[in-house]
Each structure stands twice: as C-alpha cells, then as structure tokens.
Design a protein around this motif. Sequence first.
Motif, PDB file in Angstrom:
ATOM      1  N   UNK A  77       2.530   6.153   0.510  1.00 43.81           N
ATOM      2  CA  UNK A  77       0.720   6.235   0.050  1.00 43.81           C
ATOM      3  C   UNK A  77       0.478   7.496  -0.074  1.00 43.81           C
ATOM      4  N   UNK A  78       1.262   9.068   1.047  1.00 42.02           N
ATOM      5  CA  UNK A  78       1.071  10.692   0.648  1.00 42.02           C
ATOM      6  C   UNK A  78       1.166  10.552  -0.774  1.00 42.02           C
ATOM      7  N   UNK A  79       2.503  10.518  -0.908  1.00 40.26           N
ATOM      8  CA  UNK A  79       3.070  10.560  -2.313  1.00 40.26           C
ATOM      9  C   UNK A  79       1.703  10.195  -3.755  1.00 40.26           C
ATOM     10  N   UNK A  80       1.631   8.928  -3.320  1.00 40.11           N
ATOM     11  CA  UNK A  80       0.991   7.719  -4.639  1.00 40.11           C
ATOM     12  C   UNK A  80      -0.373   8.440  -4.510  1.00 40.11           C
ATOM     13  N   UNK A  81      -1.222   9.058  -3.674  1.00 34.76           N
ATOM     14  CA  UNK A  81      -2.518   9.759  -3.559  1.00 34.76           C
ATOM     15  C   UNK A  81      -2.884  11.092  -4.005  1.00 34.76           C
ATOM     16  N   UNK A  82      -1.657  11.673  -3.609  1.00 34.19           N
ATOM     17  CA  UNK A  82      -1.788  12.890  -3.769  1.00 34.19           C
ATOM     18  C   UNK A  82      -2.327  13.450  -4.736  1.00 34.19           C
ATOM     19  N   UNK A  83      -2.483  13.197  -6.141  1.00 35.86           N
ATOM     20  CA  UNK A  83      -3.534  13.845  -6.804  1.00 35.86           C
ATOM     21  C   UNK A  83      -4.454  13.459  -7.685  1.00 35.86           C
ATOM     22  N   UNK A  84      -5.058  11.805  -6.409  1.00 30.91           N
ATOM     23  CA  UNK A  84      -5.905  11.606  -6.429  1.00 30.91           C
ATOM     24  C   UNK A  84      -7.251  12.385  -5.523  1.00 30.91           C
ATOM     25  N   UNK A  85      -6.605  13.105  -4.565  1.00 32.53           N
ATOM     26  CA  UNK A  85      -7.608  13.719  -3.916  1.00 32.53           C
ATOM     27  C   UNK A  85      -7.900  14.659  -3.915  1.00 32.53           C
ATOM     28  N   UNK A  86      -9.454  15.359  -4.262  1.00 29.56           N
ATOM     29  CA  UNK A  86     -10.513  16.510  -4.961  1.00 29.56           C
ATOM     30  C   UNK A  86     -11.040  17.365  -3.914  1.00 29.56           C
ATOM     31  N   UNK A  87     -10.539  17.313  -2.589  1.00 30.31           N
ATOM     32  CA  UNK A  87     -10.923  18.439  -1.697  1.00 30.31           C
ATOM     33  C   UNK A  87      -9.346  19.232  -1.832  1.00 30.31           C
ATOM     34  N   UNK A  88      -9.276  20.756  -2.113  1.00 33.87           N
ATOM     35  CA  UNK A  88      -8.144  21.479  -1.839  1.00 33.87           C
ATOM     36  C   UNK A  88      -7.871  21.230  -0.025  1.00 33.87           C
ATOM     37  N   UNK A  89      -8.561  21.274   0.852  1.00 31.10           N
ATOM     38  CA  UNK A  89      -8.114  21.131   1.802  1.00 31.10           C
ATOM     39  C   UNK A  89      -7.588  20.070   2.387  1.00 31.10           C
ATOM     40  N   UNK A  90      -7.780  18.797   2.238  1.00 29.71           N
ATOM     41  CA  UNK A  90      -6.942  18.334   2.875  1.00 29.71           C
ATOM     42  C   UNK A  90      -5.767  17.660   0.998  1.00 29.71           C
ATOM     43  N   UNK A  91      -6.391  17.655  -0.071  1.00 29.35           N
ATOM     44  CA  UNK A  91      -5.032  18.238  -0.651  1.00 29.35           C
ATOM     45  C   UNK A  91      -3.394  18.764  -0.205  1.00 29.35           C
ATOM     46  N   UNK A  92      -4.636  19.755   0.319  1.00 20.51           N
ATOM     47  CA  UNK A  92      -3.616  20.443   0.875  1.00 20.51           C
ATOM     48  C   UNK A  92      -2.669  20.639   2.161  1.00 20.51           C
ATOM     49  N   UNK A  97      -2.648  16.722   2.935  1.00 18.20           N
ATOM     50  CA  UNK A  97      -1.538  15.457   2.837  1.00 18.20           C
ATOM     51  C   UNK A  97       0.079  15.904   2.237  1.00 18.20           C
ATOM     52  N   UNK A  98       0.021  17.323   1.098  1.00 20.67           N
ATOM     53  CA  UNK A  98       1.328  17.968   1.073  1.00 20.67           C
ATOM     54  C   UNK A  98       2.201  17.814   2.134  1.00 20.67           C
ATOM     55  N   UNK A  99       1.334  19.009   2.908  1.00 24.06           N
ATOM     56  CA  UNK A  99       2.269  19.482   4.498  1.00 24.06           C
ATOM     57  C   UNK A  99       2.702  18.088   5.287  1.00 24.06           C
ATOM     58  N   UNK A 100       1.327  16.733   5.347  1.00 21.14           N
ATOM     59  CA  UNK A 100       1.691  15.553   5.576  1.00 21.14           C
ATOM     60  C   UNK A 100       2.958  14.351   5.057  1.00 21.14           C
ATOM     61  N   UNK A 101       3.143  14.153   4.421  1.00 16.03           N
ATOM     62  CA  UNK A 101       3.919  14.407   2.937  1.00 16.03           C
ATOM     63  C   UNK A 101       5.748  14.852   3.689  1.00 16.03           C
ATOM     64  N   UNK A 102       5.276  16.672   3.508  1.00 23.10           N
ATOM     65  CA  UNK A 102       6.970  17.209   3.672  1.00 23.10           C
ATOM     66  C   UNK A 102       7.249  16.750   5.153  1.00 23.10           C
ATOM     67  N   UNK A 103       6.331  16.316   6.606  1.00 23.29           N
ATOM     68  CA  UNK A 103       6.255  16.193   7.607  1.00 23.29           C
ATOM     69  C   UNK A 103       6.903  14.970   7.906  1.00 23.29           C
ATOM     70  N   UNK A 104       6.783  13.971   6.753  1.00 24.63           N
ATOM     71  CA  UNK A 104       7.239  12.806   6.271  1.00 24.63           C
ATOM     72  C   UNK A 104       8.509  12.215   6.218  1.00 24.63           C
ATOM     73  N   UNK A 105       8.611  13.731   4.837  1.00 21.86           N
ATOM     74  CA  UNK A 105      10.509  13.336   4.546  1.00 21.86           C
ATOM     75  C   UNK A 105      11.023  14.159   5.939  1.00 21.86           C
ATOM     76  N   UNK A 108       2.645  15.254  14.453  1.00 25.33           N
ATOM     77  CA  UNK A 108       1.513  14.066  14.437  1.00 25.33           C
ATOM     78  C   UNK A 108       0.701  14.119  15.212  1.00 25.33           C
ATOM     79  N   UNK A 109       0.663  14.710  15.930  1.00 31.52           N
ATOM     80  CA  UNK A 109      -0.734  15.481  16.527  1.00 31.52           C
ATOM     81  C   UNK A 109      -1.517  16.255  15.883  1.00 31.52           C
ATOM     82  N   UNK A 110      -0.952  16.940  15.472  1.00 29.21           N
ATOM     83  CA  UNK A 110      -1.345  18.258  14.873  1.00 29.21           C
ATOM     84  C   UNK A 110      -1.945  17.423  13.513  1.00 29.21           C
ATOM     85  N   UNK A 111      -0.593  16.769  12.675  1.00 22.51           N
ATOM     86  CA  UNK A 111      -2.048  16.242  11.546  1.00 22.51           C
ATOM     87  C   UNK A 111      -3.085  15.078  12.369  1.00 22.51           C
TER      88      UNK A 111
END
Length: 192
Positions: free
Chosen positions: A63-78, A80-88, A178-181
Amino acid sequence: MDYLNEIAPQAPPAQINKFAMIGLIIGVLVLAFGALAFLNGGQPNYTQEAQATYARIETLQAATKEHQSHLTENELSSMNATLTTSLGSMASELETTMKEAKIKTQLSGKEKEKEKAYADNLTSTLEDAYLTGTLDRVYARQMSYQLNILKSQLQKLRNASGNRKAIKDFYNTNSKTIDAATKSFNDFTSTK
C-alpha cells in the motif's frame, strides 16, 4: 436375636456396577482431554502469528509503494518513503527468522483469503480518498491506524514466540520504529 444374626447367611458385599465404573472412567478422560484442548486452544500459535504478521507487513508495504506517487504533501511523501523502507526491513528480518525456524512465509486457506480481503479494503479506502482529492489527510490517518494494528500483531507474535530471542529482538527494534512512524503520521494529521 444375636444368635440368629450370627448364623444367618451374610449378604454378599455390594459390587460396583461395571458399566457405571467404565462410564465414570470415560467421563473423567473426556473431561481431562477437553481441558487440555481448551488450554492449548487458548495459546497463541507461533507459526500462525509469524505468518499473519509477515503477511500484514507485506500488505502495508504494498500500500505504501502503491500510493507514494499520489501523495502531494512533501512531508507526508517523505514519511511514507521512510515507512516503506522500514516495512521492507521488517519483512526481510522476519522472513529470515521464519526460515531459520523452518516456517513458510505464505498464509494458506482462510487466513490467506482474510488477508487479501483486508488488503483489498485498505486499497479501496485509499483509492476512494485519492479520487475525492483527500488522499493526504485520509492516508495519514489510515497509516497511523494500520501501524497501531501492526504493533498489536507484533506483540501477539512476541507473546506466542515463547523465549525466542530473535523475535524479542525483532519486536524491541521494530516497535520503536512503528511508534516513531505512528507519531509522525499523527502529528501530520493534527496539522491538516
């Protein structure tokens, strides 16, 4: 009178009914097996918990990978990228631990269908938000919620693992991530 009682034939000692005795023994055995089954049924199954946790991590990562390109706020996109890496990283670490314990990573049967339905529901919620132009706000709230559920699953896994050091270390490291995210997504939600 005492003399007559003494010479009278004595009544044979009362015998226990064989069928009643067999019934009593079977009843006790059934009750004992039932109690054992109940106690074991209440114990979390390490294999099932590990598979369910791994599947949920993969669902969230997709889900995080799929919606990465749809997020408009830079902060949220960043975030999400961190979360995707952490989940991986979590998925990779848990997969290694499961392989060492000779546990398959794939769910089967009803559990697989249940996780697919969960993933479809999450995807549908996020796609609806994207189509209505509210993805950033809904996404942050939804990810915060999903991460709370994931942390709960990690706790179940830790409890089911007994004394497995690898799982305790996995929990201790990743629960902090997870707590930090979760805090980041909550903070983002409160500002929007």
